[in-house]
Write an enzyme that holds these catalytic residues in place. Sequence first.
Site, PDB file in Angstrom:
ATOM      1  N   GLY A   1       0.825  -1.203   0.000  1.00  0.00           N
ATOM      2  CA  GLY A   1       0.000   0.000   0.000  1.00  0.00           C
ATOM      3  C   GLY A   1       0.860   1.254   0.000  1.00  0.00           C
TER       4      GLY A   1
ATOM      5  N   ARG B   1      -0.236  -5.464  -4.757  1.00  0.00           N
ATOM      6  CA  ARG B   1       0.107  -6.715  -4.058  1.00  0.00           C
ATOM      7  C   ARG B   1       0.149  -7.842  -5.091  1.00  0.00           C
ATOM      8  NH1 ARG B   1      -0.384  -4.735   0.998  1.00  0.00           N
ATOM      9  NH2 ARG B   1      -2.041  -3.211   1.383  1.00  0.00           N
ATOM     10  N   TYR B   2       1.000  -8.837  -4.805  1.00  0.00           N
ATOM     11  CA  TYR B   2       1.226  -9.882  -5.800  1.00  0.00           C
ATOM     12  C   TYR B   2       1.645 -11.170  -5.104  1.00  0.00           C
ATOM     13  CZ  TYR B   2       3.086 -12.065 -10.063  1.00  0.00           C
ATOM     14  OH  TYR B   2       3.331 -12.907 -11.120  1.00  0.00           O
TER      15      TYR B   2
ATOM     16  N   GLY C   1       6.629  -2.586   3.052  1.00  0.00           N
ATOM     17  CA  GLY C   1       6.352  -2.964   4.425  1.00  0.00           C
ATOM     18  C   GLY C   1       6.827  -4.366   4.749  1.00  0.00           C
ATOM     19  N   ASN C   2       6.145  -5.007   5.690  1.00  0.00           N
ATOM     20  CA  ASN C   2       6.559  -6.330   6.149  1.00  0.00           C
ATOM     21  C   ASN C   2       6.645  -7.350   5.017  1.00  0.00           C
ATOM     22  OD1 ASN C   2       6.892  -6.146   9.068  1.00  0.00           O
ATOM     23  ND2 ASN C   2       4.717  -5.657   9.140  1.00  0.00           N
ATOM     24  N   GLY C   3       5.578  -7.423   4.210  1.00  0.00           N
ATOM     25  CA  GLY C   3       5.560  -8.387   3.114  1.00  0.00           C
ATOM     26  C   GLY C   3       6.658  -8.131   2.106  1.00  0.00           C
ATOM     27  N   THR C   4       6.916  -6.861   1.857  1.00  0.00           N
ATOM     28  CA  THR C   4       7.972  -6.480   0.914  1.00  0.00           C
ATOM     29  C   THR C   4       9.340  -6.914   1.417  1.00  0.00           C
ATOM     30  OG1 THR C   4       6.665  -4.581   0.204  1.00  0.00           O
ATOM     31  CG2 THR C   4       9.017  -4.544  -0.316  1.00  0.00           C
TER      32      THR C   4
ATOM     33  N   ASP D   1       0.606   1.716   8.840  1.00  0.00           N
ATOM     34  CA  ASP D   1       0.179   0.992  10.044  1.00  0.00           C
ATOM     35  C   ASP D   1       1.225   1.007  11.147  1.00  0.00           C
ATOM     36  OD1 ASP D   1      -2.159   0.334   8.759  1.00  0.00           O
ATOM     37  OD2 ASP D   1      -1.468  -1.636   8.118  1.00  0.00           O
TER      38      ASP D   1
END
Length: 390
Positions: free
Chosen positions: A11, A74-75, A102-105, A133
Site C-alpha cells: 500500500g 500486491r502480488y 512494508g513487512n511483506g515487501t 500501520d
Amino acid sequence: MKKIAIGQAGGPTTVINSTLAGFVKEMRSDFSLFFIRNGYEGLVRDDLMEGNEENTNWVLRHQNVPGACLGSGRYPFTDENIEKAVGNLRRHSIEILVFIGGNGTMEALYKVEKAAEDMGYGLQVIGLPKTVDNDIGCTDHAPGFGSSARYVAQATRDISRDLHAMQNFEQVRILETMGRNAGWLAAASGLLKTFEEEGPHFIALPERPLKQLELLSSVEEAVRKYGCATVVVSEGVSWCDGVQVKREKVKGRPILGGISEEVETFIKKELNVTVRSELLGINQRSSSQSVSSLDQYESFLTGITGGKWVKEGWTGMMVSIQRDDDVRYNVDMKPVQLEDVVKAGERVMPADFIDNRERYYKWLRPLVGDELPTYPPPIQRRDLYVDQQI
C-alpha cells in the site's frame, strides 16, 4: 557502471515517493538505474523502465506527490515467481535490488536474496521501509506513519466538532481506521483531544478484545454528559467470537472492513439513538494536505541512507529509524538484517502505550509534525435543544 533496480510494493503512503527520490538523487551519478513497474509483479514480468535522464527526472518530480509513482500493489510471490524474478535480474546484469515497502515487501526481498544465492547469482539487496500501520519490526517507526497519524488525529477532532454541532439530529459517530492487527493509527485519533467534550470518547484497538458492555457504557455516559459520542475502531478489531470483520477476498487476501457498521447497528439497537458509521478511508494514506514535515524529511533521508549503504557494499539490510534521546527528539539511521525484520513479524502497540495513552502521545507528537492549529472549547450544549433518548 553497476546496475540497480528499484521498486515500490504494498500500500502506498503520502511520502513513499520521497524515499524513492532520496535514493535516486544519491545514486544517479554513479550507477545505472532501472525502475520496476508495479512492484514484484513487474519484476516477475520483466517490466523495467530504464533510468535515462527523462525517466529519472519524471520520477524526481514525484518527490512530494502521494501514491507510488512506479506502481505498487500486491502480488502472490511464489517460489516459481521468485525464480523468474532472479532470472530477469540476471538477464539484465542487475547486481543490486532495492525495494521500498512494508513487512511483506521485506520478507519477499529476503527470499529473493536467498534464491539468488542458491542460483549462484551474487545479488546485493537493501530494503527501505514504509507503512501507514507502523507495524514493521526493528524500527522505532516507519516512514508514512507520521503523516497518516496526523490525518487520523485531525479528522477525528474535526468530525467530533461537526457532531457536537449536530447533536440534536444525531448523537453517535463511529470512525473506522486502517490497522489490520496493530492499533497505532486508531490510538492516534486521540492525540489532539483537548477538552472532555471532544472525541474520541472510546477507542478500540486490535491488540485488546473489544468489550461490548464497556463500549456501550462509555457511549451512554458521553451522550448523557455532552449530548454526543465519537467512537474510533481499528479495522482489525474483533467483534463477535474473536473474529475480524471481512468485506471480501481479493486474490486470496482477506480485505478487512465493516467493524464500524457492526458497532453502529449494536449501539442503535441498545441505546435507541441516531448513529452514523464512517470509514476514514484511503485518505489516511494519500492526503497530501496532511503530510507531516518530519515524516517527509525522514522518508527522503531513508532513501539517501539506503543509497549510501549500497555504495558501502551492505546487503541483506533494511534501513531503520532509531531514537537516541528520550528527552529531545533525535534519530539515527541504522542497518537491521532483513532476516531479523522477518522474524519480528507485525509490530503491535506495546502494552505500556495502550495502558498509558499519554506516554504514547508523547512518543507520537514529533512524528505528526508542527503547525497543527489549536481549537477553543466547544459550545456548552443546552438540554432544551437535545432530545433525551437515553
